[in-house]
Design an enzyme around this catalytic site. Structure first.
Site, PDB file in Angstrom:
ATOM      1  N   MET A  15     -15.631  11.383   1.639  1.00  0.00           N
ATOM      2  CA  MET A  15     -14.270  11.138   2.105  1.00  0.00           C
ATOM      3  C   MET A  15     -13.397  12.378   1.944  1.00  0.00           C
ATOM      4  O   MET A  15     -12.301  12.296   1.429  1.00  0.00           O
ATOM      5  CB  MET A  15     -13.683   9.936   1.383  1.00  0.00           C
ATOM      6  CG  MET A  15     -14.364   8.656   1.759  1.00  0.00           C
ATOM      7  SD  MET A  15     -13.555   7.215   1.107  1.00  0.00           S
ATOM      8  CE  MET A  15     -13.667   7.544  -0.616  1.00  0.00           C
ATOM      9  N   THR A  17     -10.889  13.957   2.473  1.00  0.00           N
ATOM     10  CA  THR A  17      -9.788  13.230   1.848  1.00  0.00           C
ATOM     11  C   THR A  17      -8.548  13.972   1.356  1.00  0.00           C
ATOM     12  O   THR A  17      -8.645  15.051   0.782  1.00  0.00           O
ATOM     13  CB  THR A  17     -10.313  12.419   0.646  1.00  0.00           C
ATOM     14  OG1 THR A  17     -11.391  11.632   1.050  1.00  0.00           O
ATOM     15  CG2 THR A  17      -9.267  11.536   0.073  1.00  0.00           C
TER      16      THR A  17
END
Length: 237
Positions: A15, A17
């Protein structure tokens, strides 16, 4: 498909992110982008990285998607048992320390950084950062993920004590959109979760409503624009 491309497709889900947790005068706000990648490929452009642990505690997940999901599943189960035994909701500190315990005891196997945020009647709104390795840090705000590298100076300038809910929400959305502009592993939409004495509120900000920064070019004539047009013209090759 060549060998490098095949390796990217078969890579673990990560992820990339940008995750953020911010305290304000009355509660906390958690925010995250929505891009999940597999190597260089975007595996999911609208994932939800803000996960519920209890009615009053949520976490933001970064790093390996599988690792962060299994940690949140275990902690949710333990907190459910804890709530039954005590007859009242778990505090944010208890939830954060359970995440810390799992992360630290399995630090050689887990690749995940987590932000825990929530509200309880004893201490109000609290944010805890639990990066790789299982350290736990109580902070007025926490940022994590690959996009956080671009945000430390911004938060030094923009953060202030005693923000209102609206100010904190605007700060989180602005910060995530700034990280999306610079970080190739962050993108998609912005999701926020507000937790206070009144409960939990989720908000969703589509990618095309986020502010543009630096040299970003506004999208136009995309496939969705063509399909949504009243009289779409055939695409030529």
């Amino acid at each position: 498909m060549d060998r490098d491309a095949t390796a990217d497709v078969n890579a673990p889900h990560s992820m990339g992110t940008t995750i953020i947790g911010v305290t304000y005068n009355g509660g906390v706000i958690l925010g995250a982008d929505s891009r999940t990648s597999t190597g260089l490929y975007v595996a999911n452009r609208a994932s939800d990285k803000i996960t519920q642990l209890t009615d009053n505690v949520y976490i933001c997940r970064s790093g390996s998607a599988a690792d962060s999901q299994i940690v949140s599943d275990y902690v949710r189960y333990f907190l459910h048992q804890h709530t039954i035994q005590l007859g009242q909701p778990a505090t944010v500190k208890v939830a954060a320390n359970l995440v810390r315990l799992l992360s630290y005891n399995n630090k050689n196997m887990l690749q995940t950084g987590i932000i825990v945020g929530g509200w309880d009647k004893y201490e109000g709104g609290k944010i805890y950062g639990i990066p790789l390795g299982g350290t736990i840090l109580e902070q007025p705000f926490a940022i994590g993920g690959s996009g956080s590298s671009y945000l430390y100076g911004f938060f030094d300038q923009a953060w202030k004590e005693g923000m209102t809910k609206d100010e904190a929400e605007q700060l989180v959305v602005k910060a995530v959109s700034l990280a999306i502009a610079r970080d190739g592993a962050s993108g998609g939409v912005v999701r926020t979760v507000t937790i206070n004495s009144e409960g939990v509120t989720r908000n969703f900000y589509p990618g095309d409503t986020l502010p543009l920064w630096h040299d970003e070019v506004e999208a136009h004539d995309s496939l969705l624009d063509i399909l949504n047009a009243s009289n779409p013209e055939p695409m030529s090759t």
